[in-house]
Design a protein around this motif. Sequence first.
Motif, PDB file in Angstrom:
ATOM      1  N   MET A  49      18.356  13.784 -17.504  1.00  0.00           N
ATOM      2  CA  MET A  49      19.651  14.062 -16.895  1.00  0.00           C
ATOM      3  C   MET A  49      19.395  14.628 -15.498  1.00  0.00           C
ATOM      4  SD  MET A  49      22.963  14.241 -16.859  1.00  0.00           S
ATOM      5  CE  MET A  49      23.498  13.954 -18.545  1.00  0.00           C
ATOM      6  N   PRO A  50      19.915  13.943 -14.452  1.00  0.00           N
ATOM      7  CA  PRO A  50      19.704  14.457 -13.097  1.00  0.00           C
ATOM      8  C   PRO A  50      20.596  15.647 -12.796  1.00  0.00           C
ATOM      9  CG  PRO A  50      21.085  12.511 -13.043  1.00  0.00           C
ATOM     10  CD  PRO A  50      20.651  12.692 -14.479  1.00  0.00           C
ATOM     11  N   ASN A  51      20.211  16.401 -11.783  1.00  0.00           N
ATOM     12  CA  ASN A  51      21.026  17.508 -11.300  1.00  0.00           C
ATOM     13  C   ASN A  51      21.964  16.943 -10.251  1.00  0.00           C
ATOM     14  OD1 ASN A  51      22.128  19.808 -10.243  1.00  0.00           O
ATOM     15  ND2 ASN A  51      20.215  20.929 -10.168  1.00  0.00           N
ATOM     16  N   LEU A  52      23.255  16.938 -10.526  1.00  0.00           N
ATOM     17  CA  LEU A  52      24.235  16.338  -9.634  1.00  0.00           C
ATOM     18  C   LEU A  52      24.967  17.365  -8.785  1.00  0.00           C
ATOM     19  CD1 LEU A  52      25.736  13.744 -12.149  1.00  0.00           C
ATOM     20  CD2 LEU A  52      23.876  13.423 -10.519  1.00  0.00           C
ATOM     21  N   GLY A  53      24.545  18.621  -8.828  1.00  0.00           N
ATOM     22  CA  GLY A  53      25.185  19.659  -8.025  1.00  0.00           C
ATOM     23  C   GLY A  53      24.524  21.008  -8.246  1.00  0.00           C
ATOM     24  N   HIS A  54      24.719  21.906  -7.287  1.00  0.00           N
ATOM     25  CA  HIS A  54      24.072  23.217  -7.330  1.00  0.00           C
ATOM     26  C   HIS A  54      24.425  24.040  -8.557  1.00  0.00           C
ATOM     27  CE1 HIS A  54      22.366  22.680  -3.408  1.00  0.00           C
ATOM     28  NE2 HIS A  54      23.551  22.418  -2.891  1.00  0.00           N
ATOM     29  N   THR A  55      25.632  23.885  -9.043  1.00  0.00           N
ATOM     30  CA  THR A  55      26.068  24.708 -10.180  1.00  0.00           C
ATOM     31  C   THR A  55      26.035  23.945 -11.506  1.00  0.00           C
ATOM     32  OG1 THR A  55      28.380  24.115  -9.814  1.00  0.00           O
ATOM     33  CG2 THR A  55      27.562  26.111  -8.706  1.00  0.00           C
ATOM     34  N   MET A  56      25.589  22.711 -11.467  1.00  0.00           N
ATOM     35  CA  MET A  56      25.578  21.894 -12.686  1.00  0.00           C
ATOM     36  C   MET A  56      24.536  22.395 -13.674  1.00  0.00           C
ATOM     37  SD  MET A  56      24.946  17.836 -13.007  1.00  0.00           S
ATOM     38  CE  MET A  56      24.628  17.088 -14.584  1.00  0.00           C
ATOM     39  N   GLU A  57      24.959  22.597 -14.908  1.00  0.00           N
ATOM     40  CA  GLU A  57      24.048  22.988 -15.975  1.00  0.00           C
ATOM     41  C   GLU A  57      23.909  21.889 -17.015  1.00  0.00           C
ATOM     42  OE1 GLU A  57      25.208  26.725 -17.638  1.00  0.00           O
ATOM     43  OE2 GLU A  57      25.133  27.744 -15.703  1.00  0.00           O
ATOM     44  N   ARG A  58      24.960  21.077 -17.180  1.00  0.00           N
ATOM     45  CA  ARG A  58      24.979  20.004 -18.172  1.00  0.00           C
ATOM     46  C   ARG A  58      25.713  18.810 -17.576  1.00  0.00           C
ATOM     47  NH1 ARG A  58      23.582  22.099 -22.817  1.00  0.00           N
ATOM     48  NH2 ARG A  58      24.349  20.465 -24.185  1.00  0.00           N
ATOM     49  N   GLY A  59      25.424  17.649 -18.112  1.00  0.00           N
ATOM     50  CA  GLY A  59      26.135  16.439 -17.741  1.00  0.00           C
ATOM     51  C   GLY A  59      26.457  15.660 -18.997  1.00  0.00           C
ATOM     52  N   ARG A  60      27.290  14.636 -18.847  1.00  0.00           N
ATOM     53  CA  ARG A  60      27.678  13.815 -19.992  1.00  0.00           C
ATOM     54  C   ARG A  60      27.173  12.394 -19.777  1.00  0.00           C
ATOM     55  NH1 ARG A  60      31.744  10.443 -21.874  1.00  0.00           N
ATOM     56  NH2 ARG A  60      32.792  10.340 -19.862  1.00  0.00           N
ATOM     57  N   LEU A  61      26.545  11.842 -20.803  1.00  0.00           N
ATOM     58  CA  LEU A  61      26.128  10.448 -20.761  1.00  0.00           C
ATOM     59  C   LEU A  61      27.373   9.595 -20.982  1.00  0.00           C
ATOM     60  CD1 LEU A  61      23.978   8.216 -20.663  1.00  0.00           C
ATOM     61  CD2 LEU A  61      23.748   8.490 -23.131  1.00  0.00           C
ATOM     62  N   VAL A  62      27.730   8.784 -19.987  1.00  0.00           N
ATOM     63  CA  VAL A  62      28.902   7.919 -20.086  1.00  0.00           C
ATOM     64  C   VAL A  62      28.545   6.662 -20.860  1.00  0.00           C
ATOM     65  CG1 VAL A  62      30.595   6.567 -18.786  1.00  0.00           C
ATOM     66  CG2 VAL A  62      29.864   8.806 -17.931  1.00  0.00           C
ATOM     67  N   SER A  63      27.458   5.993 -20.446  1.00  0.00           N
ATOM     68  CA  SER A  63      27.071   4.753 -21.114  1.00  0.00           C
ATOM     69  C   SER A  63      25.635   4.380 -20.774  1.00  0.00           C
ATOM     70  CB  SER A  63      27.994   3.602 -20.705  1.00  0.00           C
ATOM     71  OG  SER A  63      27.854   3.319 -19.323  1.00  0.00           O
ATOM     72  N   TRP A  64      25.076   3.548 -21.629  1.00  0.00           N
ATOM     73  CA  TRP A  64      23.780   2.925 -21.368  1.00  0.00           C
ATOM     74  C   TRP A  64      24.041   1.568 -20.731  1.00  0.00           C
ATOM     75  CZ3 TRP A  64      19.311   5.225 -21.274  1.00  0.00           C
ATOM     76  CH2 TRP A  64      19.146   6.406 -22.000  1.00  0.00           C
ATOM     77  N   LEU A  65      23.287   1.225 -19.701  1.00  0.00           N
ATOM     78  CA  LEU A  65      23.400  -0.076 -19.040  1.00  0.00           C
ATOM     79  C   LEU A  65      22.364  -1.063 -19.561  1.00  0.00           C
ATOM     80  CD1 LEU A  65      23.977   1.168 -15.394  1.00  0.00           C
ATOM     81  CD2 LEU A  65      25.686   0.475 -17.074  1.00  0.00           C
ATOM     82  N   LYS A  66      21.341  -0.545 -20.246  1.00  0.00           N
ATOM     83  CA  LYS A  66      20.289  -1.379 -20.836  1.00  0.00           C
ATOM     84  C   LYS A  66      20.162  -1.022 -22.313  1.00  0.00           C
ATOM     85  CE  LYS A  66      18.547  -3.154 -16.939  1.00  0.00           C
ATOM     86  NZ  LYS A  66      18.343  -4.548 -16.635  1.00  0.00           N
ATOM     87  N   PRO A  67      19.965  -2.023 -23.166  1.00  0.00           N
ATOM     88  CA  PRO A  67      19.795  -1.738 -24.595  1.00  0.00           C
ATOM     89  C   PRO A  67      18.378  -1.297 -24.911  1.00  0.00           C
ATOM     90  CG  PRO A  67      19.635  -4.087 -24.217  1.00  0.00           C
ATOM     91  CD  PRO A  67      19.983  -3.459 -22.881  1.00  0.00           C
ATOM     92  N   GLU A  68      18.210  -0.659 -26.059  1.00  0.00           N
ATOM     93  CA  GLU A  68      16.862  -0.339 -26.531  1.00  0.00           C
ATOM     94  C   GLU A  68      16.069  -1.638 -26.622  1.00  0.00           C
ATOM     95  OE1 GLU A  68      17.200   1.788 -30.223  1.00  0.00           O
ATOM     96  OE2 GLU A  68      17.599   3.675 -29.205  1.00  0.00           O
ATOM     97  N   GLY A  69      14.813  -1.582 -26.222  1.00  0.00           N
ATOM     98  CA  GLY A  69      13.953  -2.754 -26.266  1.00  0.00           C
ATOM     99  C   GLY A  69      13.967  -3.584 -24.992  1.00  0.00           C
ATOM    100  N   ALA A  70      14.843  -3.249 -24.054  1.00  0.00           N
ATOM    101  CA  ALA A  70      14.929  -4.011 -22.807  1.00  0.00           C
ATOM    102  C   ALA A  70      13.773  -3.654 -21.879  1.00  0.00           C
ATOM    103  CB  ALA A  70      16.242  -3.721 -22.098  1.00  0.00           C
ATOM    104  N   ALA A  71      13.220  -4.673 -21.236  1.00  0.00           N
ATOM    105  CA  ALA A  71      12.212  -4.451 -20.202  1.00  0.00           C
ATOM    106  C   ALA A  71      12.935  -4.006 -18.931  1.00  0.00           C
ATOM    107  CB  ALA A  71      11.426  -5.723 -19.945  1.00  0.00           C
ATOM    108  N   VAL A  72      12.383  -2.994 -18.256  1.00  0.00           N
ATOM    109  CA  VAL A  72      12.981  -2.496 -17.017  1.00  0.00           C
ATOM    110  C   VAL A  72      11.899  -2.364 -15.950  1.00  0.00           C
ATOM    111  CG1 VAL A  72      14.854  -1.260 -18.172  1.00  0.00           C
ATOM    112  CG2 VAL A  72      12.735  -0.064 -17.683  1.00  0.00           C
ATOM    113  N   ALA A  73      12.317  -2.519 -14.713  1.00  0.00           N
ATOM    114  CA  ALA A  73      11.452  -2.272 -13.565  1.00  0.00           C
ATOM    115  C   ALA A  73      11.796  -0.903 -13.008  1.00  0.00           C
ATOM    116  CB  ALA A  73      11.672  -3.342 -12.505  1.00  0.00           C
ATOM    117  N   ARG A  74      10.864  -0.311 -12.299  1.00  0.00           N
ATOM    118  CA  ARG A  74      11.142   0.980 -11.669  1.00  0.00           C
ATOM    119  C   ARG A  74      12.345   0.808 -10.747  1.00  0.00           C
ATOM    120  NH1 ARG A  74       7.563   4.520  -7.453  1.00  0.00           N
ATOM    121  NH2 ARG A  74       8.785   6.402  -7.746  1.00  0.00           N
TER     122      ARG A  74
END
Length: 77
Positions: free
Chosen positions: A8-33
């Motif tokens: 989970m990235p830090n999206l602001g100075h006061t951010m402590e938690r974020g919410r996962l909205v969705s996955w764009l790739k399924p489990e098992g998918a090959a990804v490039a950097r």
Amino acid sequence: MAELRICMPNLGHTMERGRLVSWLKPEGAAVARGDLVAVVESDKVTMEVEAPAAGVLARHVAAPGAEVPVGGTLGLL
């Protein structure tokens, strides 16, 4: 090869938690950097998360809708 965490990235100075909205790739998918793998949001912004390295998206650790602390694991490569 060792597993790499997609975190989970830090999206602001006061951010402590974020919410996962969705996955764009399924489990098992090959990804490039830099491939977009997930969408997360804070109380102020929505952002796409990139794969930190090339590999296979081995596991979604967090489910859509889950709140994850900054630096917490979203998934594993």
